[in-house]
Design an enzyme around this catalytic site. Structure first.
Site, PDB file in Angstrom:
ATOM      1  N   GLN A 108       0.836  -1.204   0.000  1.00 27.31           N
ATOM      2  CA  GLN A 108       0.000   0.000   0.000  1.00 27.31           C
ATOM      3  C   GLN A 108       0.873   1.257   0.000  1.00 27.31           C
ATOM      4  O   GLN A 108       1.802   1.376   0.793  1.00 27.31           O
ATOM      5  CB  GLN A 108      -0.906   0.007   1.228  1.00 27.31           C
ATOM      6  CG  GLN A 108      -1.949  -1.099   1.237  1.00 27.31           C
ATOM      7  CD  GLN A 108      -3.093  -0.852   0.260  1.00 27.31           C
ATOM      8  OE1 GLN A 108      -3.198   0.211  -0.337  1.00 27.31           O
ATOM      9  NE2 GLN A 108      -3.951  -1.841   0.100  1.00 27.31           N
ATOM     10  N   PHE A 139      -4.410 -13.178  -2.962  1.00 22.81           N
ATOM     11  CA  PHE A 139      -3.772 -11.971  -3.516  1.00 22.81           C
ATOM     12  C   PHE A 139      -2.960 -11.293  -2.406  1.00 22.81           C
ATOM     13  O   PHE A 139      -3.106 -10.100  -2.127  1.00 22.81           O
ATOM     14  CB  PHE A 139      -4.818 -10.998  -4.085  1.00 22.81           C
ATOM     15  CG  PHE A 139      -5.805 -11.633  -5.033  1.00 22.81           C
ATOM     16  CD1 PHE A 139      -5.490 -11.788  -6.376  1.00 22.81           C
ATOM     17  CD2 PHE A 139      -7.038 -12.069  -4.580  1.00 22.81           C
ATOM     18  CE1 PHE A 139      -6.404 -12.372  -7.249  1.00 22.81           C
ATOM     19  CE2 PHE A 139      -7.957 -12.651  -5.440  1.00 22.81           C
ATOM     20  CZ  PHE A 139      -7.640 -12.803  -6.784  1.00 22.81           C
ATOM     21  N   GLU A 160      -0.275 -15.665  -4.181  1.00 15.34           N
ATOM     22  CA  GLU A 160       0.042 -14.461  -4.959  1.00 15.34           C
ATOM     23  C   GLU A 160       0.723 -14.889  -6.258  1.00 15.34           C
ATOM     24  O   GLU A 160       1.507 -15.849  -6.264  1.00 15.34           O
ATOM     25  CB  GLU A 160       0.959 -13.550  -4.138  1.00 15.34           C
ATOM     26  CG  GLU A 160       1.617 -12.418  -4.885  1.00 15.34           C
ATOM     27  CD  GLU A 160       0.619 -11.405  -5.422  1.00 15.34           C
ATOM     28  OE1 GLU A 160       0.747 -11.017  -6.600  1.00 15.34           O
ATOM     29  OE2 GLU A 160      -0.295 -11.006  -4.665  1.00 15.34           O
ATOM     30  N   ASP A 208      -8.048  -9.787  -1.510  1.00 17.94           N
ATOM     31  CA  ASP A 208      -7.686  -8.398  -1.834  1.00 17.94           C
ATOM     32  C   ASP A 208      -7.211  -8.327  -3.279  1.00 17.94           C
ATOM     33  O   ASP A 208      -6.028  -8.110  -3.554  1.00 17.94           O
ATOM     34  CB  ASP A 208      -6.597  -7.925  -0.866  1.00 17.94           C
ATOM     35  CG  ASP A 208      -6.275  -6.446  -1.024  1.00 17.94           C
ATOM     36  OD1 ASP A 208      -6.993  -5.749  -1.766  1.00 17.94           O
ATOM     37  OD2 ASP A 208      -5.302  -5.980  -0.410  1.00 17.94           O
ATOM     38  N   CYS A 235     -10.241  -2.071  -4.253  1.00 21.20           N
ATOM     39  CA  CYS A 235      -9.924  -0.689  -4.627  1.00 21.20           C
ATOM     40  C   CYS A 235     -10.782  -0.245  -5.806  1.00 21.20           C
ATOM     41  O   CYS A 235     -10.573   0.833  -6.342  1.00 21.20           O
ATOM     42  CB  CYS A 235      -8.434  -0.554  -4.962  1.00 21.20           C
ATOM     43  SG  CYS A 235      -7.899  -1.593  -6.335  1.00 21.20           S
TER      44      CYS A 235
END
Length: 286
Positions: A108, A139, A160, A208, A235
């Protein structure tokens, strides 16, 4: 003046594709750490030497890397990565843990708000804290969410697609003395019938995904495994709404029945002065 030509996405000519700057902080002193990442169309480090010499006079710069991307696309991720100066990673503190971050690993960008975001994720996950629950972190990036939950869980399993991010996640687990976390490199858009066989049924799933959201294969698997709670972090409100609809109401044309109830959605302003928000969504099995 230095003969560094910008890359032309139409003609597919030129050298410099992207410049990426990432910041962290030294965990011992709290001083800023800056990583400068040049993304180029080929590997010619001698062309970058004059720039590197100038940049490294700035004391905060502790890492200069060169990602080489030979494809005609406009992505900032390279096929090969070279460290031109200093170390290949920078460090950051989050939720009392130390994280090493490499150029291609997701982390982030707004660290102060990330602390707020991960606290909300932890609250939504609602771990009992007795070390009895399995957490699946989809993720997972550099392992930030999973590792912040690991001390309250029996075991955390993270997935991931980016190999460098998985390598960072494994290092971050060791760095923080966390032994009950396993990180696996794999593409969650290409899962098959064997996915999920290598770990116990999760009690809590954290998902995520990036802006495109989750692939239908993963939605199908989630509806089949029926974890008691899913914390969906997004997001992109559009793909978030789509995926939540699938999980709650199913996908009729695919013969999938929804089995979750949306309990709450918490928006988090990760990107000030923009229209973008992050959302933390809690789903519970009906």
């Amino acid at each position: 003046a230095l003969g560094l030509t910008p890359y032309d996405v139409y003609k597919h000519t030129g050298f410099l594709k992207h410049l990426m700057i990432r910041t962290g902080r030294n965990v011992s002193t709290g001083a800023p750490e800056v990583m400068v990442n040049f993304v180029t169309s080929c590997y010619k480090p001698e062309l970058l030497v004059p720039l590197v010499d100038r940049i490294t006079k700035i004391s905060e710069v502790v890492s200069v890397v060169n990602n080489v991307n030979t494809s005609v696309g406009n992505t900032s991720v390279g096929e090969q990565e070279y460290t031109l100066y200093g170390k290949p990673t920078i460090t950051e503190m989050l939720r009392g843990l130390t994280f090493q971050i490499s150029a291609n690993s997701f982390f982030q960008t707004n660290t102060k708000q990330a602390d707020v975001l991960y606290k909300l994720i932890g609250d939504s996950a609602g771990l009992k804290g007795d070390g009895s629950e399995i957490v699946l972190d989809l993720f997972c990036g550099t392992g930030t969410i999973g590792l912040t939950l690991a001390r309250s869980a029996k075991h955390v399993y993270g997935y991931e697609v980016v190999p460098e991010a998985i390598a960072d996640a494994q290092k971050n687990a060791q760095l923080n003395g966390i032994s009950n976390a396993t990180f696996v490199q794999g593409d969650l858009n290409k899962i098959n019938e064997t996915f999920g066989k290598e770990f116990p049924k999760p009690d809590i799933i954290i998902s995520d995904p990036n802006r495109p959201g989750m692939h239908m294969k993963l939605i199908k698997w989630l509806l089949e495994v029926k974890a008691p709670r899913i914390v969906y972090v997004s997001c992109n409100p559009a793909t978030c709404a789509r995926d939540l609809d699938y999980l709650c109401h199913g996908v009729e044309e695919k013969g999938l029945r929804g089995c979750y109830e949306l309990k709450r959605v918490i928006p988090v302003d990760m990107f000030p002065h923009t229209p973008h928000i992050e959302c933390v969504c809690l789903l519970e099995l009906c």
